[in-house]
Enzyme design. Structure first.
Site, PDB file in Angstrom:
ATOM      1  N   HIS A   1       0.858  -1.191   0.000  1.00 29.25           N
ATOM      2  CA  HIS A   1       0.000   0.000   0.000  1.00 29.25           C
ATOM      3  C   HIS A   1       0.894   1.241   0.000  1.00 29.25           C
ATOM      4  O   HIS A   1       1.937   1.260   0.633  1.00 29.25           O
ATOM      5  CB  HIS A   1      -0.877  -0.010   1.257  1.00 29.25           C
ATOM      6  CG  HIS A   1      -1.819   1.137   1.328  1.00 29.25           C
ATOM      7  ND1 HIS A   1      -2.991   1.173   0.623  1.00 29.25           N
ATOM      8  CD2 HIS A   1      -1.753   2.313   2.009  1.00 29.25           C
ATOM      9  CE1 HIS A   1      -3.620   2.310   0.865  1.00 29.25           C
ATOM     10  NE2 HIS A   1      -2.884   3.019   1.709  1.00 29.25           N
TER      11      HIS A   1
ATOM     12  N   SER B   1      -6.884   4.211   9.533  1.00 25.38           N
ATOM     13  CA  SER B   1      -7.579   4.141   8.242  1.00 25.38           C
ATOM     14  C   SER B   1      -6.846   3.204   7.271  1.00 25.38           C
ATOM     15  O   SER B   1      -7.462   2.380   6.595  1.00 25.38           O
ATOM     16  CB  SER B   1      -7.675   5.561   7.664  1.00 25.38           C
ATOM     17  OG  SER B   1      -8.060   5.548   6.333  1.00 25.38           O
TER      18      SER B   1
ATOM     19  N   LYS C   1      -8.005  -1.406   6.632  1.00 20.54           N
ATOM     20  CA  LYS C   1      -8.294  -1.978   5.305  1.00 20.54           C
ATOM     21  C   LYS C   1      -7.291  -3.070   4.952  1.00 20.54           C
ATOM     22  O   LYS C   1      -7.644  -4.085   4.353  1.00 20.54           O
ATOM     23  CB  LYS C   1      -8.285  -0.859   4.249  1.00 20.54           C
ATOM     24  CG  LYS C   1      -9.497   0.058   4.391  1.00 20.54           C
ATOM     25  CD  LYS C   1      -9.440   1.261   3.483  1.00 20.54           C
ATOM     26  CE  LYS C   1      -8.365   2.228   3.872  1.00 20.54           C
ATOM     27  NZ  LYS C   1      -8.543   3.621   3.541  1.00 20.54           N
TER      28      LYS C   1
HETATM   29  N1  URA Z   1      -4.929   6.600   2.964  1.00 23.21           N
HETATM   30  C1  URA Z   1      -5.976   6.093   3.641  1.00 23.21           C
HETATM   31  O1  URA Z   1      -6.537   5.079   3.276  1.00 23.21           O
HETATM   32  N2  URA Z   1      -6.391   6.748   4.745  1.00 23.21           N
HETATM   33  C2  URA Z   1      -5.799   7.873   5.190  1.00 23.21           C
HETATM   34  O2  URA Z   1      -6.227   8.397   6.204  1.00 23.21           O
HETATM   35  C3  URA Z   1      -4.714   8.393   4.470  1.00 23.21           C
HETATM   36  C4  URA Z   1      -4.287   7.728   3.355  1.00 23.21           C
END
Ligand code: URA
Length: 434
Positions: free
Chosen positions: A82, A183, A187
């Protein structure tokens, strides 16, 4: 429990308990806690911060707000990558096939671009017919057969993050370390790969503009990941200028293919080697960094990574003839060069503004759901540290109309800072946190 009490506690610098955080996230996801109270809480967190326990609890509560993907049907070690977001970032298009060619499976969900940052999915959709819509079964099957798959984010994963991110976006609370960590990680944990490698961008085109802020974020991501039982490695990299030589959609696919064909390397290859090395070593496929780098280099020089990429495009419904014939990925027809006003050295290229040029040309979205033009974009021939002569070409704009091209040329020229004295380019990879 009352949300007002929790807001006051956080505003005054208190630490929220795991129970309080879970109650708040559950209530917000269900709609029992209104946006105005959650906005106040996000702002309180922005100013008062959260300790590592709170950040971990927030991550887990957001993870538990939705479903998880079950990757147990995939044989062997599963890795995921990511990036915290940048301009010209086409890394996944290169890294996934390189790593898969070395025997590590990559199961990746990606997003579309919004604002000045592009999305991997949009870039991949330059291949006619390519689709990221697939069932979980098809996703697992493809990772097993091809070595990697890139699917779109589903609504069932981390709905709390979806709601909270949209709220942060309009309340000035995106650049908060605990909110970013939770955040991103909720995920990644929902996808559930064994090894997670994070590319933490640092510089004027990134959320984290200083090295200190980027290393703090990297450290927190690794620590929270470790508490959640995952191997997380964060690589801090430069985003003081756009990544590589192109910004747009099809034009970025052209560049990714050129690197996979071994025609060109640049910092893009440096980044893929840095991230790929961590993945191969942490997955146990390579005993050390040197072996991992050799394996990745060979995956490109042998053509194995390009073949993996072609198989991936085909498996997701795309025309993989375009992998071998770039004229099948058409670029917009109106081309204008940006010339240097004066000679010297490139000191800086304002990454965010270059992303906005691409967006203005039609290559990015101002709002979710906007249709984008895959053929527009920019090619950058001069990067930070390069010498330039007056009148020399710095960049080319690919536009649909003369007016759009003229506007983009003016905007792009303003993104370049050229100085008389020699400029040393800082190393692209600033460090690894694990
Ligand atoms: N990417 C994300 O998924 N969340 C964030 O808060 C910042 C970057």
């Amino acid at each position: 429990m009352r949300m007002n009490d929790l807001i006051v506690k956080k505003r005054d610098g208190g630490a929220l308990t795991g129970q309080e955080i879970r109650w708040m996230i559950d209530g917000y996801t269900k709609g029992d806690i209104p946006d105005y109270q959650m906005s106040a809480m996000a702002m309180a967190i922005y100013f008062a911060g959260m300790d590592m326990d709170e950040t971990y609890q927030l991550t887990m509560a957001m993870l538990d707000s939705g479903e998880r993907i079950d990757l147990s049907g995939i044989d062997g070690v599963k890795a995921d990558k990511h990036s915290t977001g940048g301009v010209g970032d086409k890394t996944s298009m290169l890294l996934c096939p390189m790593v898969a060619a070395c025997g590590v499976k990559m199961a990746k969900l990606s997003g579309r671009g919004l604002g000045h940052t592009g999305g991997t999915i949009d870039k991949l959709e330059s291949f006619p017919g390519f689709s990221v819509e697939m069932t979980e079964e098809a996703f697992i099957r493809q990772v097993n057969q091809v070595g990697f798959a890139i699917a779109g984010q589903t609504a069932d994963i981390c709905p709390a993050d979806k709601k909270l991110y949209a709220l942060r976006d309009v309340t000035g609370t995106v650049p908060s370390l605990p909110l970013i960590v939770s955040s991103i990680l909720c995920k990644k944990l929902a996808v559930g790969a064994d090894v997670i490698v994070l590319d933490v961008k640092c510089g004027s085109g990134a959320f984290m503009q200083t090295e200190k802020a980027a290393f703090d974020l990297a450290g927190a991501l690794v620590e929270v990941g470790r508490r959640a039982g995952k191997k997380v490695v964060a690589v801090v990299t430069d985003m003081d200028e756009p990544l590589g030589s192109t910004v747009g959609n099809a034009i970025e696919a052209h560049e990714a293919l050129a690197v996979l064909r071994g025609e060109y390397r640049g910092e893009l290859m440096d980044l893929c080697l840095a991230l790929g090395t961590q993945i191969l070593r942490e997955s146990g496929v390579a005993p050390d960094d040197e072996t991992a780098r050799d394996m990745l280099e060979k995956a490109v020089s042998s053509g194995a990574a390009l073949e993996k990429f072609a198989a991936f495009v085909k498996a997701q419904g795309g025309d993989n003839a375009a992998v071998y014939d770039k004229s099948l990925l058409p670029l917009a027809p109106v081309r204008r060069d940006v010339l240097a006003d004066a000679g010297g050295y490139v000191k800086h290229i304002q990454a965010e503004d270059v992303g906005l040029v691409s967006m203005r040309l039609g290559g990015g979205r101002a709002a979710k759901g906007d249709t984008i033009d895959l053929g527009v974009g920019v090619a950058l021939y001069k990067k930070v540290g390069d010498p330039v002569e007056a009148g020399q070409r710095l960049a080319t704009v690919f536009a649909r109309t003369d007016e759009a091209a003229e506007e983009a040329v003016g905007m792009l020229r303003a993104c370049y800072e050229i100085v008389p004295e020699k400029v040393e380019r800082a190393p692209y990879v600033k460090g690894v946190v694990k």
